[in-house]
Design an enzyme around this catalytic site. Sequence first.
Site, mmCIF file in Angstrom:
data_model
loop_
_atom_site.group_PDB
_atom_site.id
_atom_site.type_symbol
_atom_site.label_atom_id
_atom_site.label_comp_id
_atom_site.label_asym_id
_atom_site.label_seq_id
_atom_site.Cartn_x
_atom_site.Cartn_y
_atom_site.Cartn_z
ATOM 1 N N LYS A 272 5.468 5.363 8.834
ATOM 2 C CA LYS A 272 4.038 5.467 8.512
ATOM 3 C C LYS A 272 3.205 5.371 9.791
ATOM 4 O O LYS A 272 2.016 5.638 9.799
ATOM 5 C CB LYS A 272 3.603 4.332 7.584
ATOM 6 C CG LYS A 272 4.495 4.112 6.390
ATOM 7 C CD LYS A 272 3.906 4.669 5.126
ATOM 8 C CE LYS A 272 4.700 4.178 3.920
ATOM 9 N NZ LYS A 272 4.744 5.184 2.846
ATOM 10 N N HIS B 154 2.650 -2.240 -4.360
ATOM 11 C CA HIS B 154 3.630 -1.154 -4.432
ATOM 12 C C HIS B 154 4.863 -1.708 -5.151
ATOM 13 O O HIS B 154 5.124 -2.909 -5.095
ATOM 14 C CB HIS B 154 3.984 -0.775 -2.987
ATOM 15 C CG HIS B 154 4.811 0.461 -2.837
ATOM 16 N ND1 HIS B 154 6.167 0.474 -3.053
ATOM 17 C CD2 HIS B 154 4.488 1.719 -2.463
ATOM 18 C CE1 HIS B 154 6.628 1.687 -2.810
ATOM 19 N NE2 HIS B 154 5.635 2.466 -2.455
ATOM 20 N N GLN C 124 0.893 0.059 4.994
ATOM 21 C CA GLN C 124 -0.282 0.938 5.055
ATOM 22 C C GLN C 124 -1.368 0.392 5.975
ATOM 23 O O GLN C 124 -2.411 1.005 6.119
ATOM 24 C CB GLN C 124 -0.867 1.134 3.646
ATOM 25 C CG GLN C 124 0.084 1.761 2.656
ATOM 26 C CD GLN C 124 0.339 3.224 2.941
ATOM 27 O OE1 GLN C 124 -0.413 3.870 3.680
ATOM 28 N NE2 GLN C 124 1.397 3.766 2.378
ATOM 29 N N CYS D 77 3.984 5.011 -6.795
ATOM 30 C CA CYS D 77 4.835 3.810 -6.848
ATOM 31 C C CYS D 77 4.021 2.558 -7.124
ATOM 32 O O CYS D 77 4.355 1.470 -6.642
ATOM 33 C CB CYS D 77 5.655 3.636 -5.568
ATOM 34 S SG CYS D 77 6.818 4.958 -5.302
ATOM 35 N N ASP E 42 2.754 -7.106 2.973
ATOM 36 C CA ASP E 42 3.301 -5.754 3.033
ATOM 37 C C ASP E 42 2.312 -4.951 3.874
ATOM 38 O O ASP E 42 1.239 -4.569 3.396
ATOM 39 C CB ASP E 42 3.436 -5.211 1.608
ATOM 40 C CG ASP E 42 3.572 -3.700 1.546
ATOM 41 O OD1 ASP E 42 3.664 -3.056 2.616
ATOM 42 O OD2 ASP E 42 3.572 -3.148 0.427
#
Lengths: 148, 414
Positions: free
Chosen positions: B234, B131, B211, B372, B208
Site C-alpha cells: 500500500k 477490515h 491505510q 472486506c 491497523d
Amino acid sequence: MSAQDLTTKANELVEEFALFDDWMDRYQYLIDLGKELEPLDEAFRTDDYRIHGCQSQVWLQPVPGTGTVSFKADSDAQITKGLIAILLRVVNGQPPALVAGTDLAFLDQIELKEHLSPTRKNGLDSMIRQIRLYAGALAAQSTRTDDN
Amino acid sequence: MASESGTISADRLSAIRADFPTLSATVHGEPLVYLDNAATSQKPLAVIKRIEDYYRNENANVHRGVHSLSQIATDAYEGAREKIAEFIGATSSREVIFTKGTTESVNLIAATMGFGQIKEGDEIVVTEMEHHSNIVPWQLLCERTGARLRVAPITEEGELDYNEFQILLNERTRLVAVVHVSNSLGTINPVRRIISDAHGMGVPVLLDGAQAVPHMKVDVSALDVDFYCLSSHKLFGPTGFGILYGKEALLEALPPWQGGGDMIEEVDFSGTTFNELPHRFEAGTPHIAGAIGFAAALEYVESIGYDWIHDQENDLLHYATSVLSGIDGLRIIGTAPKKASVISFLLGNAHPYDVGTVLDRMGIAVRTGHHCTQPLMKRLGVPGTVRASFAFYNSRSEIDQLAAGLERAAGMLG
C-alpha cells in the site's frame, strides 16, 4: 430442438450485438435485454437458489417438468442480469444433454467473455457451471426414464 | 476543466507520474485512470529497479552463508530493517518484525496472545469500521480462549462514537485493536486519544496502519502505540511483505508463533531454544526482495516528502468531494471531518458492480463491493459502495474523468 437451434440462437445474438460498434451501445443493449428478462418469483430469491459469486447476487431457478432445459433467473446488478438474459435465451428450450456439454463460445464473439472469468466476481461463471450441472442431471434423469 | 491547484506544480506532478510505469498503461484502449490506491499502490521505478538489481546481483539466502554473496544479501536485508525502523520511529530494529503484510501482523499478535495472555472472560475492543483482517483473527482468538470481542459503534458520518468506545474500556479489556485509517470510508481515527485512554486503563493498543502510512507520517514512538501493523504494497513497495512493530518488552513477553529455520537458537529433540527478537517471529527463508524493495519505497516516499503528499492528496480529496457531490443522485458514504484521500459512494440506485464495470470500460479503475468490511456495510445499510482512492500521483484531471465517467454510467444505469 437440436444443436442447430442452439447455434442459431447464439448466432442471432452475435449478429444483434454486431450492430453496435460502440461498447456503450453494446452495454446499453445488454442492460435492456436484462430488463426484458422474465421476472423471477420472489419466492426463489432466497439463499437456496442463490449462486455465490461475490459482488452481485444471482438467483437461478430450474423450472421443472418440460423435458428441455428451462431456467428463470435474476440479479441485483443490471449488467449481470443482461448477461443472464443472453445465456437463458440460448439455453432455455434446449435438450439437457446439449446444454450440459456446450462451451458457450459465442460469448467471445459478443466481446463479453471477459465477464465470465471465474475471477470476475459477478457470479456468472458459477451460474454457467450450475446451469450445466442442472442440465446434466436432467439429461441423466431422462436417460433413466427412457430405459424404464 | 479544472486546472491543477495553485500549490501543486503541474511539472512536478508529471515528473512524479513518470516514475510509475503502470500509470502509462491503457485499458480498453483508454489511458488508465488508476483510482484504486487503497487496494494497492503502483510501484515507482526506484522500487522495481532495486528488486531487479537484488535478483540480478545480490541474490543469496540471508543469515546462513559464510560466503560473500550471502553476507551482501544479509546486509541489504538487515539494512532494510534499519531503514524501516527509522522510518516509523521505532526505538530499535529489534522491534520490527517482518511479515507477509498487515493481515499476518494482526494474526501473529492474535495467535501468540492466545497462549496465556488472553483468557476466558477477557475482552478485546475493536470498532465497527474494521477490515475483516482486524476482526476475524480476534474472533478466532475469542473462540479459542473464551474471551469476548467488544465492538465500538460508529456514527452515521462514519466516525468512531468515542463515548461508546470509552464505555467499552473496562477492567476486563486486554487489548484495543483499531484501524488507524478506514479503508472503506477514509475516516482517520483519533488514535492519540485512543492510545492515551487505553493506556490510562493499562490496556495496550494495536493499530491497523495499512491505510494510514501511504498518506501520513507515522511515528510509533511519538504515538506511544504498542503494536503497529502495515503492508508494503500500500506504500509503493512490493506485495507479500509487511511489518509488525511492537514495543520490545511486549514482543519479548510473547511466545514464538510459527516454528522453523531462522527463528531458533538451538534445536534438539529434548527441547528447542529460540532466537532473539526480531528473528524469533520470522520462521523460514523470508521475502528478502520484499524487504529490500520496501526500503527503496520508503526512500522514494522520503524523496517526495509527506508534506507534499499531504497537500496533494488533501487537494484531490476536497476537489473530488466537491465534484462528485455535484453529480445527481450520488451519495458519499463516510463524511467524517478528518479523512484520508478515499471516497466511497453510491450512484443513485445503481449496483456498485455495474458502476465499476462501466467505469472500467472507460479505463477508470475503482474498487466496488464491501471492501472486506461487511459489518461496516451492514451498519451503514448499504450492500457495498464504489470507492475511489487517491495517491499523490493522481491529478485533478483524473477526477474530472471519473466525474464524466459517472455521468455516463448514470445515464446507462438509471
